[in-house]
Design an enzyme around this catalytic site. Structure first.
Site, PDB file in Angstrom:
ATOM      1  N   CYS A 215      -2.554   2.244   6.965  1.00 27.68           N
ATOM      2  CA  CYS A 215      -2.651   1.839   8.319  1.00 27.68           C
ATOM      3  C   CYS A 215      -3.265   2.897   9.240  1.00 27.68           C
ATOM      4  CB  CYS A 215      -1.507   1.205   8.756  1.00 27.68           C
ATOM      5  SG  CYS A 215       0.097   1.936   8.733  1.00 27.68           S
TER       6      CYS A 215
ATOM      7  N   GLU B 212       4.109  -3.910  12.665  1.00 24.57           N
ATOM      8  CA  GLU B 212       3.573  -2.774  12.430  1.00 24.57           C
ATOM      9  C   GLU B 212       2.294  -3.236  11.608  1.00 24.57           C
ATOM     10  OE1 GLU B 212       1.690  -0.013  10.799  1.00 24.57           O
ATOM     11  OE2 GLU B 212       3.482   1.073  10.158  1.00 24.57           O
TER      12      GLU B 212
ATOM     13  N   VAL C  48      -1.959 -11.502   9.133  1.00 19.42           N
ATOM     14  CA  VAL C  48      -0.773 -12.180   8.783  1.00 19.42           C
ATOM     15  C   VAL C  48       0.116 -11.764   9.669  1.00 19.42           C
ATOM     16  CG1 VAL C  48       0.852 -12.057   7.018  1.00 19.42           C
ATOM     17  CG2 VAL C  48      -1.491 -11.917   6.429  1.00 19.42           C
ATOM     18  N   GLY C  49       0.213 -10.713  10.380  1.00 17.39           N
ATOM     19  CA  GLY C  49       1.243 -10.305  11.744  1.00 17.39           C
ATOM     20  C   GLY C  49       1.187 -11.215  12.632  1.00 17.39           C
TER      21      GLY C  49
ATOM     22  N   GLY D 245       1.989  -5.194   7.680  1.00 12.97           N
ATOM     23  CA  GLY D 245       0.911  -5.865   7.187  1.00 12.97           C
ATOM     24  C   GLY D 245      -0.459  -5.886   8.076  1.00 12.97           C
ATOM     25  N   SER D 246      -1.188  -6.698   7.484  1.00  6.69           N
ATOM     26  CA  SER D 246      -2.538  -6.819   8.244  1.00  6.69           C
ATOM     27  C   SER D 246      -2.076  -7.744   9.672  1.00  6.69           C
ATOM     28  CB  SER D 246      -3.457  -7.672   7.500  1.00  6.69           C
ATOM     29  OG  SER D 246      -2.995  -9.091   7.503  1.00  6.69           O
ATOM     30  N   THR D 247      -3.106  -7.451  10.722  1.00  7.38           N
ATOM     31  CA  THR D 247      -3.008  -8.064  11.776  1.00  7.38           C
ATOM     32  C   THR D 247      -3.303  -9.515  11.716  1.00  7.38           C
ATOM     33  OG1 THR D 247      -3.784  -6.102  13.155  1.00  7.38           O
ATOM     34  CG2 THR D 247      -4.029  -7.927  14.144  1.00  7.38           C
TER      35      THR D 247
ATOM     36  N   ASN E  95       0.674  -1.281  -0.178  1.00  4.39           N
ATOM     37  CA  ASN E  95      -0.022  -0.164   0.033  1.00  4.39           C
ATOM     38  C   ASN E  95       0.831   1.325  -0.107  1.00  4.39           C
ATOM     39  OD1 ASN E  95       0.493  -0.871   2.687  1.00  4.39           O
ATOM     40  ND2 ASN E  95      -0.755   0.710   3.447  1.00  4.39           N
TER      41      ASN E  95
END
Length: 488
Positions: free
Chosen positions: A290, A256, A238-239, A234-236, A155
Site C-alpha cells: 500500500c 488502512e 472493500v474498506g 485492504g483495498s479502498t 500482501n
C-alpha cells in the site's frame, strides 16, 4: 502442543482449539491455479454465535489480567516467532506470491512489532489524574472495547494480521481475526505462536471465510452487540463496505486502505540514494504494498541523470512465477490484477507515455518491473493505485508544482522527499497530504514505534506505537468529590 498449521483441512482457531466450520474452500497456487495447495475449513454465518461466545467468555479474565502479564505472553510469542522464521518462510512462500526475501522481511517485521507492542503497553495504557475544580479529583482511564473484529490482507500477511489483533489484545480486548482467503495458513501462524506462548483460550480467535460467505459473516459479526470495535486493512473498495456496515451499526472502525505514494526528488538531492530508495519503494514485492512508490516527481534539471542512475541499477531485476528461475520478484496474486495493470500500461502508452526503464511485459499473473515517463493527468495511471511493479516518472520546475502533483489523487498514505536541505524537505513534507512522509527515506516504511495510517481515501485511525494501542481503548472519567451544597 497442538501443531495447528499442519492439520488438514486447515481449521479455524476458536476458544483455544481447532474449530471446524460449516463451510470450506480450497487455496490454489497463484502461479498455477490448476494446482491445489491445501483445503480450508471455513465458517459460515451459522458459526458466528459460537465464535462470539468464545470471545465473550474470555473477556472478563483477560480484561482483569495485568498489563505486565499480557506483555510477558507477547514477548514469549515474539521469541517463538523469531526462532521459527526459517520454518515459517516456507509457509508464506508456498502459499503466496511472496519471494523468500519478502517472506523473511514480513516475518521479521512482525516479530519486531509484537515486541514493540509489548514494550509500549504500560505507557500507552497509563491512566491520568486531571486537574479539576476545588474539592474534586478527576481520574482518566483507558478501557477496552470488548471484542475487536479485524480483517487482514494477503500482501504482507503476518505483519498486517498481527497488528489487527495484537494491539487490541494488549489493550485488554479480545480479538476475532478474519484471515484472507488467499493466505489463511500464513495468518494462522499467529494462532500457533500465541497458543504456544500461553495466551488464554478465547482471547485470540482466528476464522477463515470463503468469499461467497464473507458478506453475511462480516455483517453478522459487526452487527453483534458484543463487538465493540472493528479494524480492516485492504483495498479502498472493500474498506468502504466495512465502513458502511460500521456506520449502519454505529461501530467505530480503523481503516488502512490503498495508496498512491509520491516521491519528490529535489535538484540538490543525493540522486544515487534517491534512486536506490525509489527502486526499492516501487518494485519490492512487485509493488504489492500500500506504501509502494507510484510516482517519482523529479526536478527537471536532474531528471535525466536520475533516470540514468536508476536504469544502471536494474540489471537482473525481473519477475517470474517459476521458482527455478530464482528471480527477485514473483507474480501478482491473480491474473485479474495483472490484466488491470496491463490496461493501465496500454492506456498510458496509447496516450503518449513512453517506457523509461524496464519492460512493458505482462504474461499471466507475472508483470515485469516498468517505469513510464511522459505520463499526464489524462492517463488512468496518473491517479489510480497500481498495486504492481509499475510506476511513473514526472518532472517539476517549482516546489509548489511538485506538491500539487504529489497531492493530485484520492489517496494519502505515504510519501517521500529527497533533498540535502532538511528545511526545504520539511517544508515540502508539510505540504503533502499523507499520514507519513519520509525525508530521504523510502515510501515503504512501517516502524513499529510510530503511528501508521492514512488521510483521504487511504483511511483513518492509526496502528502501531502508543497511538495504535490507544486506538483500541475508550476513555473513562471518574471524579471523586468532597461533600458540598448544590444550588437546587
Amino acid at each position: 502442543m497442538t501443531d495447528f498449521l499442519n492439520i488438514s483441512p486447515l481449521p479455524n482457531y476458536v476458544d483455544g482449539k481447532a474449530f471446524e466450520g460449516k463451510g470450506s474452500y480450497t487455496v490454489l497456487d497463484p502461479h498455477d491455479t490448476s494446482k491445489e495447495i491445501h483445503k480450508v475449513s471455513s465458517i459460515t454465518v451459522d458459526d458466528v454465535p459460537a465464535v462470539i461466545a468464545a470471545a465473550k467468555k474470555a473477556l472478563p479474565a483477560w480484561k482483569a489480567t495485568s498489563v505486565i502479564e499480557r506483555r510477558n505472553i507477547f514477548l514469549k510469542a515474539a521469541a517463538l516467532l523469531r526462532e521459527r522464521i526459517p520454518q515459517y518462510i516456507g509457509v508464506e512462500y508456498s502459499e503466496t506470491t511472496s519471494s523468500e526475501g519478502w517472506s523473511g522481511f514480513d516475518l521479521t517485521c512482525a516479530a519486531d512489532h509484537i515486541e514493540e507492542t509489548a514494550a509500549a503497553a504500560t505507557l500507552a495504557l497509563r491512566g491520568e489524574v486531571a486537574t479539576t475544580d476545588a474539592g474534586q479529583r478527576g481520574y482518566i482511564s483507558r478501557c477496552p472495547y470488548g471484542i475487536v473484529f479485524g480483517g487482514a490482507p494477503w500482501n504482507a500477511p503476518l505483519i498486517l494480521s498481527q497488528r489487527a489483533c495484537t494491539q487490541p489484545i494488549i489493550a485488554g480486548n479480545v480479538s476475532i481475526l478474519k484471515t484472507s482467503e488467499l493466505s489463511p495458513r500464513t495468518h494462522f501462524i499467529l494462532a500457533q505462536i500465541f497458543a504456544d506462548a500461553g495466551l488464554p483460550a478465547g482471547v485470540l480467535n482466528i476464522i477463515h471465510v470463503a468469499p461467497q460467505d464473507a458478506p453475511a459473516v462480516v455483517e453478522a459479526i459487526i452487527a453483534n452487540p458484543a463487538v465493540g470495535k472493528v479494524n480492516f486493512t485492504g483495498s479502498t473498495r472493500v474498506g468502504s463496505i466495512y465502513g458502511a456496515l460500521c456506520g449502519k451499526y454505529l461501530k467505530p472502525i480503523v481503516l488502512e486502505l490503498g495508496g498512491k505514494a509520491p516521491a519528490i526528488v529535489c535538484a540538490d538531492a543525493d540522486l544515487h540514494h534517491a534512486a536506490s530508495a525509489i527502486k526499492f519503494g516501487g518494485w519490492f514485492h512487485s509493488g504489492q504494498i500500500c506504501m509502494a512508490t507510484q510516482t517519482a516527481i523529479v526536478h527537471e534539471s536532474v531528471a535525466e541523470e536520475f533516470l540514468s542512475i536508476l536504469k544502471s541499477n536494474m540489471p537482473g531485476l525481473c519477475a517470474s512465477g517459476n521458482p527455478d528461475d530464482k528471480a527477485p520478484l514473483r507474480g501478482l496474486f491473480t491474473e485479474a490484477s495483472a490484466k488491470r495493470i496491463k490496461e493501465l500500461i496500454d492506456d498510458a502508452l496509447s496516450k503518449g507515455a513512453e517506457v523509461a526503464a524496464g519492460t512493458a511485459d505482462v504474461k499471466g499473473n507475472v508483470v515485469q518491473p516498468l517505469l513510464l515517463k511522459g505520463v499526464t493527468s489524462s492517463m488512468r495511471i496518473y491517479k489510480e493505485e497500481v498495486f504492481g511493479p509499475v510506476f511513473s516518472l514526472l518532472t517539476f520546475k517549482t516546489e509548489e508544482e511538485a506538491v500539487v502533483i504529489a497531492n493530485d489523487h484520492d489517496y494519502g498514505l505515504a510519501a517521500s522527499v529527497f533533498s540535502r536541505d532538511t528545511n526545504r524537505a520539511h517544508k515540502l513534507a508539510e505540504g503533502i497530504d499523507a499520514g507519513m512522509v519520509h525525508i530521504n527515506g523510502a515510501t515503504v516504511h512501517d516502524a513499529a514505534c510510530l503511528p501508521h495510517g492514512g488521510w483521504k481515501q487511504s483511511g483513518f485511525g492509526r496502528f502501531n506505537g502508543l497511538e495504535g494501542i490507544r486506538e483500541f481503548t475508550q476513555t473513562k472519567v471518574i471524579t471523586v468529590n468532597d461533600a458540598h451544597p448544590f444550588p437546587l
